[in-house]
Design a protein around this motif. Structure first.
Motif, PDB file in Angstrom:
ATOM      1  N   LYS A  53       0.810  -1.225   0.000  1.00 29.12           N
ATOM      2  CA  LYS A  53       0.000   0.000   0.000  1.00 29.12           C
ATOM      3  C   LYS A  53       0.840   1.270   0.000  1.00 29.12           C
ATOM      4  O   LYS A  53       0.302   2.361  -0.158  1.00 29.12           O
ATOM      5  CB  LYS A  53      -0.845   0.031   1.290  1.00 29.12           C
ATOM      6  N   SER A 139      -8.003  -0.654   3.688  1.00 23.26           N
ATOM      7  CA  SER A 139      -8.618  -0.623   2.366  1.00 23.26           C
ATOM      8  C   SER A 139      -7.534  -0.933   1.318  1.00 23.26           C
ATOM      9  O   SER A 139      -6.375  -0.551   1.488  1.00 23.26           O
ATOM     10  CB  SER A 139      -9.236   0.752   2.119  1.00 23.26           C
ATOM     11  N   ASN A 141      -6.178   0.042  -1.416  1.00 25.76           N
ATOM     12  CA  ASN A 141      -5.794   1.094  -2.363  1.00 25.76           C
ATOM     13  C   ASN A 141      -4.408   1.591  -1.992  1.00 25.76           C
ATOM     14  O   ASN A 141      -4.006   1.459  -0.841  1.00 25.76           O
ATOM     15  CB  ASN A 141      -6.790   2.268  -2.264  1.00 25.76           C
TER      16      ASN A 141
HETATM   17 MG    MG Z   1      -8.064   3.396   3.821  1.00 26.65          MG
END
Ligand code: MG
Ligand code: TXA
Length: 332
Positions: A53, A139, A141
């Motif tokens: 990430k 998350s 992303n």
């Molecule tokens: Mg996040």
């Protein structure tokens, strides 16, 4: 590396569970957004999440659990946390409580607290059950960008960095979980607005709850470690966004923009030189929440110089949508 998309069926669940057990990082669907998951108790695996990430190590992760038995093993649970968990779990609520030593410091960024969530999405629950693991998952992303709400979004932004994604279709809610801080049960506070409304948390707890806006990154700044695009500029698309209040629609005001995003589909096409989008055909906040991140990603693909977006109506889920819109529009 190129990503393998596994279908959301029994075989897919089996394959990704085995990958997770062997220490791999995989992207999994939840009802909120897709998460980038790994065994929370395996430090090497958790470290890979941060690397993939490009996330600063000072930003702690949420630990996902399958059932209540797992909760006591990783955290100390005050009565207030239990009340919220029993009411809202499985679901889009994350609670922050004091951690037990078994949780690696890497997961909690050295804090003595841990964020825990029991997700509702059946596929995610199946993976939690079949792997038997605690799954740390932010998350899926790149740090600071818009969260993914479909397997394709994961492929688009992390496709060459992740081994596998389990395809669970479009996320039912489309906005990240509400985070409640219960470290001091006397003074509960919301750290991030989300699908579970502020109002409903106050109602279930039977007391007022504070909103600690900006506390997550504010703390980082105070520690002087780094200031990763302070909280305001998070969830950020490349497109420059101007926000207007819910209900605003004067032609003059928008004439300098290339595209406009209405909250609800407008009655008539009002502008000739602009592309027009909407978050929900009928002005439904649930649908708007589901569509928001997809729309922000689509706008980025179109390379608009400037886009104007109408805010959602205030209250409940509308507040969570507006929170994400404000961050998407923030320039610093
Ligand atoms: Mg996040
Ligand atoms: O819906 C969600 O919550 C999704 C899905 C995958 O579960 N996850 C998610 O994780 O949004 P992430 O890492 O993108 O956002 C979690 C937020 C971060 O801002 C982090 O700083 C905060 O939770 N957080 C995690 N542990 C914390 C802790 N111990 N104290 C305060 N904040 C914490």
């Amino acid at each position: 590396m190129s990503i393998c998309i596994h279908r959301g069926n029994t075989d897919g669940v089996k394959v990704v569970s085995e990958l997770l057990k062997s220490g791999e990082v995989v992207a999994l669907p939840t009802e909120t957004v897709y998460g980038l998951a790994a065994n929370a108790l395996n430090e090497a695996s958790v470290r890979r999440i941060f690397e993939i990430k490009m996330r600063p190590l000072i930003d702690p992760l949420i630990v996902h659990i399958y059932d209540f038995h797992q909760l006591d093993k990783i955290a100390f649970i005050p009565k207030e946390a239990m009340i919220l968990a029993e009411h809202f779990w499985p679901g889009a609520l994350t609670i922050v409580v004091k951690k037990r030593p078994i949780v690696p410091d890497l997961v909690t960024a050295g804090r003595d607290t841990v964020a825990v969530r029991m997700p509702a999405k059946a596929l995610m629950r199946a993976v939690l059950k079949s792997s038997g693991l605690y799954l740390a998952a932010p998350s899926a992303n790149p740090f600071g960008y818009v969260s993914p709400t479909s397997a394709q979004h994961v492929v688009d932004s992390l496709g060459n960095r992740v081994k596998a994604v389990l395809d669970g279709g479009t996320c039912e809610l489309g906005l990240e979980s509400t985070i409640v801080n219960l470290c001091d049960p006397e003074t509960p506070s919301v750290l991030r607005k989300g699908p579970i409304s502020f109002e409903s948390i106050e109602e279930v707890l039977g007391r007022a709850v504070a909103y600690e806006q900006g506390v997550l990154d504010g703390e980082m700044n105070k520690q002087g470690l780094i200031a990763p695009g302070t909280l305001s500029k998070h969830y950020s698309p490349k497109t420059q966004i101007q926000l207007v209040p819910h209900g605003a629609s004067s032609k003059e005001r928008f004439s300098d923009y290339q595209a406009i995003v209405y909250f609800q589909r407008p009655q008539e096409a009002m502008f000739e030189n602009m592309e027009i989008f909407w978050l929900s055909e009928a002005g439904d906040v649930g649908e708007a929440g589901r569509n928001l991140f997809k729309l922000l990603r689509n706008l980025d693909q179109k390379d608009y110089q400037s886009v104007v977006i109408e805010l959602a109506p205030e209250g409940g889920l509308g507040d969570a949508i507006n929170d994400r819109l404000k961050r998407a529009a923030a320039t610093s």
